[in-house]
Structure formats: structure tokens, C-alpha cells
Motif scaffolding. Sequence first.
Motif, PDB file in Angstrom:
ATOM      1  N   ALA A 176       0.863  -1.189   0.000  1.00 20.77           N
ATOM      2  CA  ALA A 176       0.000   0.000   0.000  1.00 20.77           C
ATOM      3  C   ALA A 176       0.893   1.231   0.000  1.00 20.77           C
ATOM      4  N   GLU A 200      -3.510   6.495  -0.269  1.00 17.95           N
ATOM      5  CA  GLU A 200      -4.963   6.334  -0.301  1.00 17.95           C
ATOM      6  C   GLU A 200      -5.409   5.588  -1.552  1.00 17.95           C
ATOM      7  N   ASN A 201      -5.846   4.342  -1.366  1.00 12.70           N
ATOM      8  CA  ASN A 201      -6.360   3.497  -2.450  1.00 12.70           C
ATOM      9  C   ASN A 201      -5.347   3.242  -3.569  1.00 12.70           C
ATOM     10  N   ASN A 202      -4.063   3.342  -3.273  1.00 15.31           N
ATOM     11  CA  ASN A 202      -3.021   3.062  -4.262  1.00 15.31           C
ATOM     12  C   ASN A 202      -2.125   1.947  -3.751  1.00 15.31           C
ATOM     13  N   VAL A 203      -1.734   1.062  -4.666  1.00 15.25           N
ATOM     14  CA  VAL A 203      -0.827  -0.021  -4.315  1.00 15.25           C
ATOM     15  C   VAL A 203       0.264  -0.146  -5.364  1.00 15.25           C
ATOM     16  N   ALA A 204       1.399  -0.639  -4.902  1.00  6.88           N
ATOM     17  CA  ALA A 204       2.466  -1.057  -5.802  1.00  6.88           C
ATOM     18  C   ALA A 204       2.393  -2.575  -5.805  1.00  6.88           C
ATOM     19  N   GLN A 205       2.163  -3.164  -6.966  1.00  6.07           N
ATOM     20  CA  GLN A 205       2.049  -4.618  -7.054  1.00  6.07           C
ATOM     21  C   GLN A 205       3.177  -5.174  -7.889  1.00  6.07           C
TER      22      GLN A 205
END
Length: 116
Positions: free
Chosen positions: A37, A40-45
Motif C-alpha cells: 500500500a 490512499e487506495n493506491n498499491v504497488a504490485q
Amino acid sequence: MEKALNPQDITDLFLKYINSGDLEKLVSLYEDGAVLAIGENNVAQGKEAITSFYAKLLASNPKFEKGVQRPPLINKDIALTSSRLINGTVTAEIARKQPDGTWKWLIDQPIIAVEK
């Protein structure tokens, strides 16, 4: 390269690597398809996205201090870890045991709550 032999070891290695600016070792603490994470509502995948995020963060030469780490909750090869940082932030991570017996983060939520 040091490896996490227990789920809670990942946090100690994370602090060592981020404070020394060692991007390669820092990212090695995550599984290839891990999720971090990053706001706010963002992820690094995935490792590429996680590497990109930490490369930008390390450019500012951050220094992190160890908080109070809770004992891991382990169910077979999956563990929930969490810490309360000195600023009151509470973290939560899911780690998975690897085939070689070491542990890596699969999911990392650096800010799940802020305690006052």
C-alpha cells in the motif's frame, strides 16, 4: 544476504536496509507478486512497482526507527505481523514462508491506523 528465518525478522531487516539505503536488499524482503500500500487506495504490485516506489523514497534518505512489534500470528506458512511505530502509526503485514524456509512479505500495509 541476510534472510528472515521468522516472520518478525522481516521488520528488523526492513529497518536495516531502508536506513542504509540498500534498495536491492529492501525489495528482496517481498515476494515477486507482493502488494505494498503506497497511499490512499493506491498499491504497488510486484517487484518492479515496489522497487520504483522505494527508489523514490530512498532518494530522500529516510530514517526509520523501530516501534513496538506484536508477536506474529502464524497459521502454517502464513503469518500476520504488525507494529506500532513511535509516531503512533500501526502497520500490518502478511508474510509467507518460502520453500527454503525463510519468510517474505506478501502484503504490506504500512499505515493501517494511527493511534494517538
